[in-house]
Design a protein around this motif. Structure first.
Motif, PDB file in Angstrom:
ATOM      1  N   GLN A 120      -2.109  31.128  -8.183  1.00 11.74           N
ATOM      2  CA  GLN A 120      -1.256  32.199  -7.649  1.00 11.74           C
ATOM      3  C   GLN A 120      -1.720  33.563  -8.140  1.00 11.74           C
ATOM      4  OE1 GLN A 120       2.452  30.688  -9.205  1.00 11.74           O
ATOM      5  NE2 GLN A 120       3.117  29.881  -7.225  1.00 11.74           N
ATOM      6  N   ALA A 121      -2.062  33.643  -9.419  1.00 16.76           N
ATOM      7  CA  ALA A 121      -2.522  34.909  -9.992  1.00 16.76           C
ATOM      8  C   ALA A 121      -3.816  35.358  -9.319  1.00 16.76           C
ATOM      9  CB  ALA A 121      -2.741  34.757 -11.498  1.00 16.76           C
ATOM     10  N   LEU A 122      -4.711  34.411  -9.111  1.00 14.42           N
ATOM     11  CA  LEU A 122      -6.002  34.734  -8.508  1.00 14.42           C
ATOM     12  C   LEU A 122      -5.828  35.208  -7.068  1.00 14.42           C
ATOM     13  CD1 LEU A 122      -8.928  34.847  -9.248  1.00 14.42           C
ATOM     14  CD2 LEU A 122      -9.144  32.449  -8.596  1.00 14.42           C
ATOM     15  N   ILE A 123      -4.975  34.530  -6.325  1.00 15.24           N
ATOM     16  CA  ILE A 123      -4.717  34.932  -4.941  1.00 15.24           C
ATOM     17  C   ILE A 123      -4.158  36.361  -4.909  1.00 15.24           C
ATOM     18  CG2 ILE A 123      -3.179  34.473  -2.972  1.00 15.24           C
ATOM     19  CD1 ILE A 123      -3.679  31.413  -3.630  1.00 15.24           C
ATOM     20  N   ARG A 124      -3.232  36.659  -5.813  1.00 18.10           N
ATOM     21  CA  ARG A 124      -2.649  38.005  -5.880  1.00 18.10           C
ATOM     22  C   ARG A 124      -3.692  39.044  -6.308  1.00 18.10           C
ATOM     23  NH1 ARG A 124      -1.364  40.530 -10.121  1.00 18.10           N
ATOM     24  NH2 ARG A 124      -1.136  38.715 -11.481  1.00 18.10           N
ATOM     25  N   GLU A 125      -4.418  38.750  -7.368  1.00 21.95           N
ATOM     26  CA  GLU A 125      -5.397  39.704  -7.893  1.00 21.95           C
ATOM     27  C   GLU A 125      -6.524  39.990  -6.896  1.00 21.95           C
ATOM     28  OE1 GLU A 125      -5.758  41.578 -10.575  1.00 21.95           O
ATOM     29  OE2 GLU A 125      -4.082  40.918 -11.803  1.00 21.95           O
ATOM     30  N   LEU A 126      -6.992  38.953  -6.207  1.00 22.12           N
ATOM     31  CA  LEU A 126      -8.101  39.169  -5.273  1.00 22.12           C
ATOM     32  C   LEU A 126      -7.652  39.994  -4.077  1.00 22.12           C
ATOM     33  CD1 LEU A 126      -9.994  35.778  -5.520  1.00 22.12           C
ATOM     34  CD2 LEU A 126     -10.482  37.953  -6.672  1.00 22.12           C
ATOM     35  N   LYS A 127      -6.374  39.902  -3.701  1.00 23.25           N
ATOM     36  CA  LYS A 127      -5.836  40.767  -2.644  1.00 23.25           C
ATOM     37  C   LYS A 127      -5.778  42.212  -3.145  1.00 23.25           C
ATOM     38  CE  LYS A 127      -4.117  41.801   1.323  1.00 23.25           C
ATOM     39  NZ  LYS A 127      -5.074  41.909   2.440  1.00 23.25           N
ATOM     40  N   GLU A 128      -5.278  42.392  -4.397  1.00 27.11           N
ATOM     41  CA  GLU A 128      -5.120  43.727  -4.957  1.00 27.11           C
ATOM     42  C   GLU A 128      -6.458  44.393  -5.256  1.00 27.11           C
ATOM     43  OE1 GLU A 128      -2.771  43.229  -8.519  1.00 27.11           O
ATOM     44  OE2 GLU A 128      -0.973  42.623  -7.410  1.00 27.11           O
ATOM     45  N   GLU A 129      -7.431  43.620  -5.725  1.00 22.88           N
ATOM     46  CA  GLU A 129      -8.691  44.199  -6.193  1.00 22.88           C
ATOM     47  C   GLU A 129      -9.743  44.332  -5.106  1.00 22.88           C
ATOM     48  OE1 GLU A 129     -10.639  42.521  -9.597  1.00 22.88           O
ATOM     49  OE2 GLU A 129      -8.827  42.615 -10.816  1.00 22.88           O
TER      50      GLU A 129
END
Length: 132
Positions: free
Chosen positions: A50-59
């Motif tokens: 979940q963190a990776l999915i969120r971070e890759l969208k943000e970054e």
């Protein structure tokens, strides 16, 4: 001094051309001006995926559908301890761009040896090269 481990979700993002996405850390950051596999801190209550999915969208503006666990690395930089929870990411859509002003680049696996990574990332590169 706090010796708290920082839990970081890291994505080894591989596209259909079998190239991997790298991002360059801003100079003012810890391990600045080195290349890394994109990702970010896992927030309380999030899974690594979940963190990776969120971070890759943000970054990097990628829409990740799913991730596959690859390896976990604990590394002590002296001033900071990190737990890198590394996942393969092949199931995504969108065009990567550096949303935080960072330089990003798609590179071949064999060219990874030409980039300077933070020390904790060496094991990731070694594993990718062993699996190619």
């Amino acid at each position: 001094m706090m010796n708290k481990h920082i839990h970081v979700a890291v994505g080894v993002i591989e596209n259909t051309d079998n190239t991997l996405l790298l991002a360059k850390r801003h100079a003012h950051l810890h391990q600045g001006d080195k290349w890394e596999f994109p990702g970010g801190k896992v927030e309380p209550g999030e899974t690594t995926s979940q963190a990776l999915i969120r971070e890759l969208k943000e970054e990097v503006d990628l829409n990740v559908q799913s991730t596959q666990p690859m390896m976990v690395i604990e590394h002590d930089y002296g001033d900071k301890k990190v737990i890198l929870d590394i996942h393969w990411v092949t199931d995504f859509s969108g065009t990567a761009k550096g949303l935080e002003g960072q330089t990003i680049q798609w590179v071949t696996k064999q060219s990874l040896v030409n980039f300077e990574f933070p020390a904790a990332n060496k094991a990731i590169v070694d594993k990718i090269l062993a699996n190619r």
